[in-house]
Write a protein that holds these residues in place. Structure first.
Motif, PDB file in Angstrom:
ATOM      1  N   ALA A  23      28.944  56.167  72.223  1.00 32.05           N
ATOM      2  CA  ALA A  23      29.004  54.951  73.030  1.00 32.05           C
ATOM      3  C   ALA A  23      27.615  54.428  73.360  1.00 32.05           C
ATOM      4  N   GLN A  24      26.658  55.322  73.592  1.00 32.13           N
ATOM      5  CA  GLN A  24      25.326  54.882  73.972  1.00 32.13           C
ATOM      6  C   GLN A  24      24.566  54.278  72.808  1.00 32.13           C
ATOM      7  N   ALA A  25      24.926  54.616  71.582  1.00 34.23           N
ATOM      8  CA  ALA A  25      24.230  54.052  70.424  1.00 34.23           C
ATOM      9  C   ALA A  25      25.181  53.213  69.580  1.00 34.23           C
ATOM     10  N   GLN A  26      26.218  52.719  70.204  1.00 34.35           N
ATOM     11  CA  GLN A  26      27.252  51.991  69.494  1.00 34.35           C
ATOM     12  C   GLN A  26      26.727  50.728  68.837  1.00 34.35           C
ATOM     13  N   ASP A  27      25.722  50.104  69.411  1.00 37.97           N
ATOM     14  CA  ASP A  27      25.215  48.863  68.859  1.00 37.97           C
ATOM     15  C   ASP A  27      24.366  49.080  67.613  1.00 37.97           C
ATOM     16  N   GLY A  28      24.136  50.336  67.208  1.00 40.89           N
ATOM     17  CA  GLY A  28      23.393  50.617  65.988  1.00 40.89           C
ATOM     18  C   GLY A  28      21.891  50.720  66.164  1.00 40.89           C
ATOM     19  N   ASN A  29      21.412  50.765  67.396  1.00 43.49           N
ATOM     20  CA  ASN A  29      19.984  50.894  67.660  1.00 43.49           C
ATOM     21  C   ASN A  29      19.733  52.037  68.627  1.00 43.49           C
ATOM     22  N   ILE A  30      18.786  52.899  68.278  1.00 39.88           N
ATOM     23  CA  ILE A  30      18.347  53.945  69.201  1.00 39.88           C
ATOM     24  C   ILE A  30      16.828  53.988  69.174  1.00 39.88           C
ATOM     25  N   SER A  31      16.244  54.341  70.294  1.00 41.75           N
ATOM     26  CA  SER A  31      14.797  54.461  70.416  1.00 41.75           C
ATOM     27  C   SER A  31      14.483  55.747  71.142  1.00 41.75           C
ATOM     28  N   GLY A  32      13.345  56.324  70.810  1.00 41.11           N
ATOM     29  CA  GLY A  32      12.941  57.530  71.505  1.00 41.11           C
ATOM     30  C   GLY A  32      11.740  58.185  70.866  1.00 41.11           C
ATOM     31  N   ARG A  33      11.448  59.377  71.363  1.00 43.24           N
ATOM     32  CA  ARG A  33      10.302  60.157  70.899  1.00 43.24           C
ATOM     33  C   ARG A  33      10.793  61.250  69.956  1.00 43.24           C
ATOM     34  N   VAL A  34      10.095  61.426  68.840  1.00 41.78           N
ATOM     35  CA  VAL A  34      10.448  62.423  67.834  1.00 41.78           C
ATOM     36  C   VAL A  34      10.094  63.812  68.357  1.00 41.78           C
ATOM     37  N   GLU A  35      11.071  64.726  68.320  1.00 40.45           N
ATOM     38  CA  GLU A  35      10.865  66.102  68.788  1.00 40.45           C
ATOM     39  C   GLU A  35      10.667  67.088  67.645  1.00 40.45           C
ATOM     40  N   ARG A  43      14.748  64.864  64.792  1.00 35.39           N
ATOM     41  CA  ARG A  43      15.473  64.885  66.054  1.00 35.39           C
ATOM     42  C   ARG A  43      14.762  63.945  67.007  1.00 35.39           C
ATOM     43  N   LEU A  44      15.530  63.032  67.589  1.00 35.77           N
ATOM     44  CA  LEU A  44      14.988  62.002  68.460  1.00 35.77           C
ATOM     45  C   LEU A  44      15.479  62.220  69.884  1.00 35.77           C
ATOM     46  N   ASN A  45      14.592  62.141  70.866  1.00 31.81           N
ATOM     47  CA  ASN A  45      14.961  62.257  72.275  1.00 31.81           C
ATOM     48  C   ASN A  45      14.790  60.887  72.916  1.00 31.81           C
ATOM     49  N   ASN A  46      15.897  60.332  73.428  1.00 29.53           N
ATOM     50  CA  ASN A  46      15.827  59.007  74.038  1.00 29.53           C
ATOM     51  C   ASN A  46      15.675  59.068  75.561  1.00 29.53           C
ATOM     52  N   GLY A  47      15.388  60.232  76.088  1.00 31.28           N
ATOM     53  CA  GLY A  47      15.193  60.392  77.523  1.00 31.28           C
ATOM     54  C   GLY A  47      16.387  60.999  78.227  1.00 31.28           C
ATOM     55  N   THR A  48      17.572  60.839  77.645  1.00 34.87           N
ATOM     56  CA  THR A  48      18.774  61.409  78.248  1.00 34.87           C
ATOM     57  C   THR A  48      19.499  62.359  77.308  1.00 34.87           C
TER      58      THR A  48
END
Length: 99
Positions: A23-35, A43-48
Motif C-alpha cells: 500500500a505504501q508503494a502502490q503508486d509505483g515510486n519509492i525513495s530511500g537510502r541504499v543499505e 535493499r532500500l530503507n525509506n525511513g519506516t
C-alpha cells in the motif's frame, strides 16, 4: 490447538505487513537510502521499512558497479512476489542510474 492459533497469528501478521508495504508503494515510486547492494538488486530503507529492489531490468548484473551503500535513490516500478521490480532508478538530484 495452541499451535494452530500461533500459526494463524503469524500468518495474519505476515499478510498485514505485506499489505502495508504494498500500500505504501502502490503508486509505483519509492525513495530511500541504499543499505545493501548485490549484482542485480539492493535493499532500500525509506525511513519506516526496508524494501528489496530487483534492479536486473535496469542494471542487469551490474548494480554493484552503479549503486553504493548510502546512496539516496528514487525507484519507479511495481511489487512482484515480495520484490519491487525497478523500471527506472534515479539519484536524489535526478540523474539516471544504470541507463
Amino acid at each position: 490447538m495452541k499451535l494452530n492459533i500461533v500459526r494463524f497469528t503469524f500468518l495474519t501478521l505476515g499478510v498485514a505487513i505485506t499489505g502495508c508495504t504494498i500500500a505504501q508503494a502502490q503508486d509505483g515510486n519509492i525513495s530511500g537510502r541504499v543499505e545493501r547492494v548485490w549484482e542485480d538488486g539492493f535493499r532500500l530503507n525509506n525511513g519506516t521499512q526496508t524494501i528489496k529492489v530487483d534492479s536486473y531490468g535496469v542494471c542487469g548484473d551490474n548494480t554493484a558497479r552503479q549503486i553504493n551503500v548510502g546512496d539516496q535513490v528514487n525507484v519507479t516500478g511495481e511489487f512482484d512476489w515480495g520484490d519491487f521490480d525497478a523500471f527506472s532508478i534515479t539519484t536524489a538530484d535526478g540523474e539516471n542510474v544504470c541507463s
